[in-house]
Scaffold this motif. Structure first.
Motif, PDB file in Angstrom:
ATOM      1  N   GLU A 182       7.281   4.245   6.995  1.00 25.49           N
ATOM      2  CA  GLU A 182       6.045   4.347   6.214  1.00 25.49           C
ATOM      3  C   GLU A 182       6.087   3.537   4.926  1.00 25.49           C
ATOM      4  O   GLU A 182       5.071   3.350   4.286  1.00 25.49           O
ATOM      5  CB  GLU A 182       5.751   5.816   5.864  1.00 25.49           C
ATOM      6  N   ASP A 210       6.353   0.150   2.810  1.00 23.64           N
ATOM      7  CA  ASP A 210       6.136  -1.283   3.011  1.00 23.64           C
ATOM      8  C   ASP A 210       7.391  -2.078   2.670  1.00 23.64           C
ATOM      9  O   ASP A 210       8.110  -1.744   1.718  1.00 23.64           O
ATOM     10  CB  ASP A 210       4.983  -1.786   2.130  1.00 23.64           C
ATOM     11  N   ASN A 225       0.816  -1.219   0.000  1.00 23.29           N
ATOM     12  CA  ASN A 225       0.000   0.000   0.000  1.00 23.29           C
ATOM     13  C   ASN A 225       0.845   1.263   0.000  1.00 23.29           C
ATOM     14  O   ASN A 225       0.424   2.291  -0.505  1.00 23.29           O
ATOM     15  CB  ASN A 225      -0.933   0.016   1.224  1.00 23.29           C
ATOM     16  N   SER A 226       2.011   1.212   0.590  1.00 22.63           N
ATOM     17  CA  SER A 226       2.899   2.382   0.682  1.00 22.63           C
ATOM     18  C   SER A 226       4.264   2.006   0.114  1.00 22.63           C
ATOM     19  O   SER A 226       5.194   1.673   0.843  1.00 22.63           O
ATOM     20  CB  SER A 226       3.044   2.828   2.136  1.00 22.63           C
TER      21      SER A 226
END
Length: 180
Positions: free
Chosen positions: A163, A165, A103-104
């Motif tokens: 932050e 992944d 997601n990040s």
């Protein structure tokens, strides 16, 4: 009469000889030293090393970042030049022990760069990439490696923080050398 005939014949031959000499043409060839040629802009970027980056192995690596190896670059150009460094499309593959969905992901915003002259190993401050994923890393003037500024080092730093992944990332670094 014989003398008169010989005299008239002699007079005609003289006239023909004079006429033949008056109609003579002079042929002359003139060679020119004017040549036309075009010299195109030529810009060459060479390197005796490659960028490499170790894996992130500790919390300090995540918080403070990892620096790449230094890449030694040499520019030879017959025009003033600029080197643009760009972060290409980063691809990611989840680790076996990581979440299946990223997601990040790591982005260009996690990268900074620094340059230095060839004789200086102190890179000092690292600069961020701009919103277009690229930055003019270095500019210089025409000349070969003996011109000040045409030989330098480049280093990248990646600071993922907490932050980003976890994953296996492939990061293309694109360098474009062009005339100014």
């Amino acid at each position: 009469m014989k003398k008169a005939l010989i005299f008239i014949l002699f007079l005609q031959l003289s006239a023909l000889t004079a006429l033949a000499q008056g109609n003579r043409e002079l042929n002359q060839t003139i060679y020119s030293n004017n040549y036309s040629t075009t010299i195109s802009p030529t810009i060459v970027l060479t390197s005796t090393s490659t960028l490499s980056l170790p894996s992130f192995a500790s919390t300090s690596d995540l918080e403070n970042g990892l620096e790449s190896s230094a890449i030694h670059l040499v520019v030879q150009a017959n025009v003033n030049w600029k080197l643009t460094t760009e972060i290409g499309a980063i691809t990611a593959e989840p680790n076996a022990d990581s979440p299946a969905v990223i997601n990040s992901p790591l982005t260009f915003a996690n990268f900074t760069f620094a340059t230095t002259s060839v004789d200086d190993a102190n890179f000092g401050t690292f600069n961020p990439f701009n919103i277009n994923f690229q930055v003019v890393t270095k500019t210089g003037i025409l000349g070969n490696e003996t011109v000040t500024g045409n030989t330098f080092n480049l280093k990248l730093k990646i600071i993922p923080g907490y932050e980003v992944d976890p994953a296996n990332y492939t990061i293309p670094i694109i360098m474009t050398l062009s005339g100014q």
